[in-house]
Design a protein around this motif. Structure first.
Motif, PDB file in Angstrom:
ATOM      1  N   PHE A 190       1.056  -0.950   0.062  1.00 55.16           N
ATOM      2  CA  PHE A 190      -0.008  -0.036  -0.183  1.00 55.16           C
ATOM      3  C   PHE A 190       0.656   1.227   0.268  1.00 55.16           C
ATOM      4  O   PHE A 190       0.598   2.451  -0.577  1.00 55.16           O
ATOM      5  CB  PHE A 190      -0.794   0.079   1.267  1.00 55.16           C
ATOM      6  CG  PHE A 190      -2.189  -1.007   1.211  1.00 55.16           C
ATOM      7  CD1 PHE A 190      -2.911  -1.039   0.094  1.00 55.16           C
ATOM      8  CD2 PHE A 190      -2.189  -1.915   2.112  1.00 55.16           C
ATOM      9  CE1 PHE A 190      -4.243  -1.633  -0.011  1.00 55.16           C
ATOM     10  CE2 PHE A 190      -3.544  -2.712   1.847  1.00 55.16           C
ATOM     11  CZ  PHE A 190      -4.117  -2.785   0.955  1.00 55.16           C
ATOM     12  N   GLY A 191       1.849   1.241   0.658  1.00 56.60           N
ATOM     13  CA  GLY A 191       2.830   2.190   0.631  1.00 56.60           C
ATOM     14  C   GLY A 191       3.767   2.279  -0.577  1.00 56.60           C
ATOM     15  O   GLY A 191       4.559   3.336  -0.844  1.00 56.60           O
ATOM     16  N   ASN A 192       3.680   1.415  -1.575  1.00 60.96           N
ATOM     17  CA  ASN A 192       4.237   1.368  -2.812  1.00 60.96           C
ATOM     18  C   ASN A 192       3.403   1.921  -3.928  1.00 60.96           C
ATOM     19  O   ASN A 192       3.996   1.835  -5.322  1.00 60.96           O
ATOM     20  CB  ASN A 192       5.024   0.454  -2.999  1.00 60.96           C
ATOM     21  CG  ASN A 192       5.892  -0.153  -1.817  1.00 60.96           C
ATOM     22  OD1 ASN A 192       6.671   0.850  -1.482  1.00 60.96           O
ATOM     23  ND2 ASN A 192       5.975  -1.294  -1.650  1.00 60.96           N
ATOM     24  N   MET A 193       2.133   2.140  -3.519  1.00 56.88           N
ATOM     25  CA  MET A 193       1.167   2.343  -4.726  1.00 56.88           C
ATOM     26  C   MET A 193       1.083   3.868  -5.030  1.00 56.88           C
ATOM     27  O   MET A 193       0.501   4.797  -4.125  1.00 56.88           O
ATOM     28  CB  MET A 193      -0.229   2.182  -4.559  1.00 56.88           C
ATOM     29  CG  MET A 193      -0.387   0.561  -4.113  1.00 56.88           C
ATOM     30  SD  MET A 193      -1.924  -0.413  -3.646  1.00 56.88           S
ATOM     31  CE  MET A 193      -3.136   0.181  -4.737  1.00 56.88           C
ATOM     32  N   CYS A 194       2.018   4.277  -5.994  1.00 58.79           N
ATOM     33  CA  CYS A 194       2.426   5.774  -6.089  1.00 58.79           C
ATOM     34  C   CYS A 194       1.395   6.660  -6.241  1.00 58.79           C
ATOM     35  O   CYS A 194       1.322   7.936  -6.311  1.00 58.79           O
ATOM     36  CB  CYS A 194       3.326   5.957  -7.247  1.00 58.79           C
ATOM     37  SG  CYS A 194       4.952   4.861  -6.637  1.00 58.79           S
ATOM     38  N   ALA A 195       0.108   6.365  -6.751  1.00 55.11           N
ATOM     39  CA  ALA A 195      -0.821   7.097  -7.084  1.00 55.11           C
ATOM     40  C   ALA A 195      -2.086   7.155  -5.876  1.00 55.11           C
ATOM     41  O   ALA A 195      -2.906   8.307  -6.085  1.00 55.11           O
ATOM     42  CB  ALA A 195      -1.731   6.645  -8.403  1.00 55.11           C
ATOM     43  N   LEU A 196      -1.901   6.449  -4.844  1.00 61.66           N
ATOM     44  CA  LEU A 196      -2.897   6.290  -3.921  1.00 61.66           C
ATOM     45  C   LEU A 196      -2.754   7.659  -2.843  1.00 61.66           C
ATOM     46  O   LEU A 196      -1.889   7.948  -2.401  1.00 61.66           O
ATOM     47  CB  LEU A 196      -2.601   5.010  -2.922  1.00 61.66           C
ATOM     48  CG  LEU A 196      -3.702   4.495  -1.956  1.00 61.66           C
ATOM     49  CD1 LEU A 196      -4.928   4.102  -2.579  1.00 61.66           C
ATOM     50  CD2 LEU A 196      -3.081   3.291  -0.944  1.00 61.66           C
ATOM     51  N   GLN A 197      -3.919   8.080  -2.872  1.00 56.60           N
ATOM     52  CA  GLN A 197      -4.122   9.183  -1.863  1.00 56.60           C
ATOM     53  C   GLN A 197      -4.898   9.013  -0.518  1.00 56.60           C
ATOM     54  O   GLN A 197      -4.574   9.549   0.290  1.00 56.60           O
ATOM     55  CB  GLN A 197      -5.019  10.281  -2.788  1.00 56.60           C
ATOM     56  CG  GLN A 197      -4.219  10.638  -4.038  1.00 56.60           C
ATOM     57  CD  GLN A 197      -4.843  11.665  -4.881  1.00 56.60           C
ATOM     58  OE1 GLN A 197      -5.756  12.601  -4.195  1.00 56.60           O
ATOM     59  NE2 GLN A 197      -4.609  11.923  -6.186  1.00 56.60           N
ATOM     60  N   ARG A 198      -5.969   8.296  -0.709  1.00 53.37           N
ATOM     61  CA  ARG A 198      -6.835   7.690   0.314  1.00 53.37           C
ATOM     62  C   ARG A 198      -7.024   6.298   0.353  1.00 53.37           C
ATOM     63  O   ARG A 198      -7.227   5.518  -0.347  1.00 53.37           O
ATOM     64  CB  ARG A 198      -8.248   8.364   0.170  1.00 53.37           C
ATOM     65  CG  ARG A 198      -8.226   9.911   0.105  1.00 53.37           C
ATOM     66  CD  ARG A 198      -9.792  10.496  -0.224  1.00 53.37           C
ATOM     67  NE  ARG A 198      -9.693  11.734  -0.414  1.00 53.37           N
ATOM     68  CZ  ARG A 198      -9.824  12.740   0.645  1.00 53.37           C
ATOM     69  NH1 ARG A 198      -9.966  12.127   1.898  1.00 53.37           N
ATOM     70  NH2 ARG A 198      -9.788  14.212   0.504  1.00 53.37           N
ATOM     71  N   LEU A 199      -6.639   5.898   2.049  1.00 55.28           N
ATOM     72  CA  LEU A 199      -6.702   4.179   2.115  1.00 55.28           C
ATOM     73  C   LEU A 199      -7.621   4.183   3.548  1.00 55.28           C
ATOM     74  O   LEU A 199      -7.097   4.716   4.447  1.00 55.28           O
ATOM     75  CB  LEU A 199      -5.112   3.786   2.178  1.00 55.28           C
ATOM     76  CG  LEU A 199      -5.260   2.317   2.967  1.00 55.28           C
ATOM     77  CD1 LEU A 199      -5.902   1.461   1.949  1.00 55.28           C
ATOM     78  CD2 LEU A 199      -3.861   2.044   3.174  1.00 55.28           C
ATOM     79  N   ASP A 200      -8.693   3.258   3.620  1.00 54.20           N
ATOM     80  CA  ASP A 200      -9.222   3.089   4.636  1.00 54.20           C
ATOM     81  C   ASP A 200      -9.540   1.566   4.839  1.00 54.20           C
ATOM     82  O   ASP A 200      -9.977   0.998   4.020  1.00 54.20           O
ATOM     83  CB  ASP A 200     -10.746   3.727   4.173  1.00 54.20           C
ATOM     84  CG  ASP A 200     -11.545   3.601   5.648  1.00 54.20           C
ATOM     85  OD1 ASP A 200     -11.181   2.986   6.696  1.00 54.20           O
ATOM     86  OD2 ASP A 200     -12.795   4.199   5.484  1.00 54.20           O
ATOM     87  N   LEU A 201      -8.818   1.193   5.833  1.00 54.46           N
ATOM     88  CA  LEU A 201      -8.925  -0.432   6.080  1.00 54.46           C
ATOM     89  C   LEU A 201      -9.375  -0.489   7.730  1.00 54.46           C
ATOM     90  O   LEU A 201      -9.286  -1.511   8.155  1.00 54.46           O
ATOM     91  CB  LEU A 201      -7.446  -0.736   6.218  1.00 54.46           C
ATOM     92  CG  LEU A 201      -6.756  -0.909   4.731  1.00 54.46           C
ATOM     93  CD1 LEU A 201      -5.249  -1.218   5.289  1.00 54.46           C
ATOM     94  CD2 LEU A 201      -7.326  -1.652   3.853  1.00 54.46           C
ATOM     95  N   SER A 202     -10.238   0.441   8.223  1.00 48.86           N
ATOM     96  CA  SER A 202     -10.850   0.576   9.552  1.00 48.86           C
ATOM     97  C   SER A 202     -11.814  -0.687   9.562  1.00 48.86           C
ATOM     98  O   SER A 202     -12.572  -1.231   8.783  1.00 48.86           O
ATOM     99  CB  SER A 202     -11.474   1.573   9.571  1.00 48.86           C
ATOM    100  OG  SER A 202     -12.429   2.123   8.613  1.00 48.86           O
TER     101      SER A 202
END
Length: 729
Positions: free
Chosen positions: A114-126
């Motif tokens: 997830f920290g290597n997905m260079c386009a990712l701006q919002r991550l919700d795993l709650s």
């Protein structure tokens, strides 16, 4: 739309960009993996919403690998996805900008990709079951997206370890939520000093310890701050003075043992939620002129606030002040202010003395009022009848006197009325049954109420908890109690009540504001299986009738057998007579029955032993007779359950029943102790028996069974007889 939409394959339009399939009851079978289907992948699809469906396995991830090539937004929240997230997800879905996987059952460690997905701006795993050390997630990622990454939600998982200082790499973060994990260790200003754009910070419910220097000036302006149980204390966090945009603030359970500075109360003007409960705050709240346009929920309970309650708090929608040292209620309610939006007022367990104020029209929108466990006296004022919307009225454990004012009949929306442990007198008004048809809980225990039980109480067809014990009520128990239909049902339908308690109602939102955070939790004390216990939302757990310690007469009505859902029945310490009705066998949900200290006669119905859940039974000090039934768990009840019944007998009382004498005596006689002489004679008698048997059948057996021997034996006897005769003569 249903899952059948995908049967046979689903053709993506070459121009389709946004596809919303939320809440369509889609399952794993809705996404086939056939080669013909895989050929139909889409490069145009940018946004896909599959939230609130029934997706369970990792099939959906592999389907996405092969069906989309340019997806930016993916919503899979509110499904039932299980297991780990596949390793290949981060490589294939590297165009993702928004990924929501919250409210599933995902397991395993948080993948570092997830920290290597260079386009990712919002991550919700709650709200999943993800575990592992939080620091390793950061350590194993390149965070090539650090300049665009704005939201990280990992709350309510099972993450452990410390908060690494390297989290400061994510300098563009606006939303950080790590609440409800098992993180530990210190958090200092160096962890947060890079977050100049941070607006939402939630660290509640971990084992973190926040240690900020008093002079710290944060680089951010927060809108929401949740730091419950983060060891902020013992001094009040002075750095909050720099936060001028706070909308929600939770600093509850932080060991704060300090006074609240005056500047802090001005921040309420922007807030919708303030929670400072469960600390040790010692101060009075200043009576300042303050406007609260957002109608906030204010939770200050379980502290040591003292003095008068300032009138500006009337502008709140929810005001929780229980377990403090407030001493005055009059100036709060009666200063000519009007609380048009106050729904909940809980001032229980304080030091409020004197009579109840007679100006309740100023808070006529109240839904929940709890003034229990104070030092109130005098009569209940007539103006309390102006609270026509009220749903819970709790005046328990005060010194209130006199009869109930007739104006209370206007409170027809009440589902809980608790007036227990006071000194109220007079009869139970008939209008309780005639007007309060919504009542689920009626508790008037420990007063001086007199007269009979009005038959109008039978109109309370929703009643589930009825306690009129320890009064001076007389005459009989009405036979119409079979009309209590809620007690006649073994299952409890609590959806209606829950909608009131937790404000899941659009009308409430319109009147009291959109930002009400929970409403009033029903909290009562109840005699349960002979012990006083506290219950939260008790109507969801049990159904009980307690009429004990009165002067009730007559028989127990057989109609009690209609109350199939009854869990506890206490009619002890009255003057009831007659027999225990056989219909009691119908009450299969019963866990506790107390009929002690009455004048009940006859036999104990054997059907009582067939009630599987019965754990407490007290029939002591009556006039019961006959044998105590046996079977199932009846043998587990001690003698104290049956003592004081002269004509009762059975094993529990160690008392023989008539007709059992010989059998019982034989059963209880001890066998004689064998000595040396008895062993000798026993051997002698056995030898004689064997010798007699051998000699008799050894001699006579052949004579009786073989004829030549028999003839020879007779001839021998004849010769012997002739010889003796000649010899004698």
């Amino acid at each position: 739309m249903t899952s059948s939409v995908f049967q046979g394959g689903f053709n993506f339009s070459s121009k389709l960009q946004n596809l919303d399939l939320q809440n369509c009851s889609l399952t794993d079978g809705s996404f086939p993996m056939s080669s013909s289907f895989i050929m139909r992948s889409s490069s145009s699809l940018v946004s896909l919403d599959l939230s609130s469906n029934l997706l369970k396995s990792s099939t959906i991830f592999y389907w996405l690998f092969n069906s989309t090539t340019n997806l930016h937004n993916l919503l899979l929240n509110n499904n039932i996805l299980e297991g780990p997230i596949p390793d290949g997800f981060g490589k294939v879905m590297n165009s993702l900008e928004v990924l929501y996987l919250s409210d599933n059952k995902l397991q395993g460690e948080i993948p570092s990709f997830f920290g290597n997905m260079c386009a990712l701006q919002r991550l919700d795993l709650s709200n999943n079951k993800l575990n592992g050390e939080f620091s390793s997630f950061f350590r194993n990622s390149s965070w090539c997206n650090r300049d665009i990454f704005r939201m990280l939600r990992l709350s309510y998982n099972r993450l452990t370890g410390m908060l690494p200082k390297s989290i400061g790499l994510l300098s563009e973060l606006e939303y950080l939520n790590l609440a409800g994990n098992s993180l530990e260790g210190d958090v200092t200003e160096s962890h947060l000093s890079n977050f100049s754009k941070l607006k939402y910070l939630r660290l509640s419910g971990n084992s973190l310890s926040l240690k900020f220097v008093p002079s710290w000036v944060p680089p951010f302006q927060l809108i929401q701050l949740g730091l419950r149980s983060c060891e902020l204390g013992p001094t009040f966090p002075s750095w909050l003075k720099t936060q001028s945009s706070l909308y929600e603030l939770d600093i509850s359970d932080n060991g704060i043992n300090d006074s609240v500075p005056d500047w802090f109360w001005n921040k309420l003007q922007n807030m919708i939620l303030l929670n400072m409960s469960h600390n040790y705050i010692i101060s009075a709240i200043p009576n300042i002129s303050l406007k609260l346009p957002n109608r906030p929920s204010i939770l200050l309970n379980s502290n040591q606030f003292e003095g008068k309650i300032p009138s500006f708090l009337l502008q709140a929608s929810e005001l929780m002040l229980s377990e403090n040292n407030f001493s005055d209620l009059f100036s709060f309610l009666c200063d000519q202010s009007t609380a048009s939006n106050l729904a909940t007022l809980d001032v229980s367990r304080n030091q409020i003395k004197g009579q109840l104020p007679d100006c309740w029209k100023s808070v006529k929108q109240l839904l929940f009022l709890d003034l229990s466990s104070n030092k109130l006296s005098g009569k209940i004022p007539m103006s309390m009848g102006a609270l026509v919307n009220m749903e819970a009225l709790v005046l328990r454990n005060n010194g209130l006197m006199g009869e109930l004012p007739s104006s209370l009949k206007n409170c027809s929306s009440l589902f809980m009325l608790d007036l227990s442990e006071n000194m109220l007198s007079g009869p139970i008004p008939s209008w309780i049954g005639e007007s309060m048809h919504q009542l689920i809980i009626l508790n008037m225990r420990g007063n001086h109420l007199s007269g009979n039980l009005p038959i109008h109480l039978c109109y309370l067809n929703r009643i589930q908890l009825l306690d009129l014990s320890r009064n001076n009520l007389s005459r009989g128990i009405p036979t119409c109690l079979k009309n209590w239909t809620a007690m006649s049902e073994q299952s409890i339908n609590s959806s209606d009540t829950l909608s009131h308690i937790y404000w899941n109602n659009n009308t409430y939102f319109e009147i009291y504001g959109l930002y009400s955070f929970g409403g009033y939790t029903l909290d009562i004390t109840w005699m349960w299986k002979g012990v006083e216990r506290g219950f939260k939302n008790p109507e969801l757990e049990l159904k009980s009738i307690d009429l004990s310690s009165n002067n009730l007469m007559g028989e127990i009505p057989k109609e009690v057998g209609y109350l199939l859902g009854l869990v506890s029945l206490n009619l002890s310490r009255n003057n009831l007579s007659g027999e225990i009705p056989s219909q009691i066998r119908n009450l299969s949900s019963l866990e506790s029955v107390d009929l002690s200290r009455n004048h009940i006669s006859g036999r104990i119905p054997s059907s009582l032993s067939e009630i599987d859940y019965l754990q407490k039974l007290d029939l002591s000090h009556n006039s019961l007779s006959g044998r105590i039934p046996s079977g199932r768990h009846f043998e587990t009840f001690e003698a104290s359950s049956f003592e004081g019944n002269i004509d009762l007998c059975g094993e529990q009382l160690n008392k023989t029943c008539s007709g059992d004498g010989d059998q019982t005596t034989a059963e209880h006689q001890e066998p004689p102790v064998k000595g040396d002489d008895s062993v000798f004679y026993e051997g002698l008698y056995i030898s004689l028996g064997i010798g007699y048997f051998t000699g008799f059948w050894g001699l006579l057996g052949p004579l009786l069974l073989w004829r030549p021997w028999r003839i020879a034996y007779i001839r021998f006897l004849n010769r012997l007889t002739d010889y003796v005769y000649v010899w004698l003569w």
